[in-house]
Design an enzyme around this catalytic site. Sequence first.
Site, short mmCIF file in Angstrom:
data_model
loop_
_atom_site.label_atom_id
_atom_site.label_comp_id
_atom_site.label_asym_id
_atom_site.label_seq_id
_atom_site.Cartn_x
_atom_site.Cartn_y
_atom_site.Cartn_z
CB CYS A 116 -0.94 0.01 1.20
SG CYS A 116 -2.21 -1.24 1.05
CG HIS A 256 -3.20 3.62 2.32
ND1 HIS A 256 -3.52 3.31 1.02
CD2 HIS A 256 -3.30 2.46 3.03
CE1 HIS A 256 -3.81 2.03 0.95
NE2 HIS A 256 -3.69 1.49 2.16
CG ASN A 286 -6.71 -0.59 0.98
OD1 ASN A 286 -6.04 -0.08 0.09
ND2 ASN A 286 -6.16 -1.13 2.06
#
Length: 331
Positions: A116, A256, A286
Amino acid sequence: MTKITAAITAVGKYVPEYVLTNKELESYVDTNDEWITSRTGIKERRILKGEGLGTSYMAIKSAEDLMQKKNINPEEIDLVIVGTATPDLPVASTAAYVASEIGAVNAFAYDLQAACSSFLYGMSTAASYIESGRYKKVLLIGADKMSSIIDYKDRATCIIFGDGAGAALFEPNTESLGLQDEYLRSDGVGRDFLRIEAGGSLMPPTAETVKNGQHFVYQEGKTVFKYAVSNMADVSEKMLTRNNLTEEDIQWLVPHQANKRIIEATARRVGVGSEKVMMNIHRYGNTTSATLPLLLADYENQLKKGDNLIFAAFGGGFTWGAIYLKWAYNS
Ligand code: UT7
């Protein structure tokens, strides 16, 4: 001599059409809209459907969106970096294919994998090439087809992830705009808590690994959550103190999008109100490498030249960090 900084001069995005709602997930696993919304902030995600469409499909679309909006000639691009945890193929660079397909015939290209944090780390890489004076146009794409590695029978992961891609162009700037500071970290302790067990060199694929579901993402959510909250908040705060910034100096927090509660905890530590926090997790979930550039594309119209942005990310590995960037244009 005027110092050259690396500024973002254009952004683009692509998300697939198919919307996977919390309601639909209720028919796959024992979950419900109320739990998902209150524990994660996610209402829906996009899923790339269609035979033979991989991560490159979305990466190409996001690059084309960027080039079309700013009338960029692909032949002028020097380098294409694709941040991704889901390359088209285990071997053969996805970025090389993307560069050829968008007509970046004079560029070299490679993939960057930091889960990520891929886009965040990629910002550092792209900026370094520009600041050194070596290259003039670096296209950084964050793209992931998470649906290709998610087990839709595992409620611990299938409710979280979605597919998407975003792109940002880095160019030299002589007004001191663009990337100002970074603090990037990693710690291999995280490997046990968020990973795909099989399919790599440690455990090559066999009929057994497929049968056992070892090619899907495994996540120990609670542990990852704990690390994510404290580390994202720590590095974001560090960006402020190290650069003598107060919360009033910050126009945007660009975090994020893994969990709304992690985002809110980071915002609290930085001291900014929700009006300064970019958020689209409710729409996309996500998207791993794509969350940060998707935010930039979604908020582009609200960004003003000179705005101070703090980026922060946390992901598998573990990998994490924060970047302080001054926005370089009004749209
Ligand atoms: O982007 C990369 C980094 N990743 C992250 O940052 C993700 C970090 N982790 C998280 O976001 C959260 O840990 C999750 C969203 C994955 C899980 O939320 P949580 O609040 O940590 O839930 P939990 O795993 O502690 O589970 C709480 C309860 C459990 O029930 P009991 O044992 O208390 O009876 C779970 O069985 O919720 C249950 N549960 C669910 N219930 C309905 C777990 N998943 C679900 C579900 N639907 N999907």
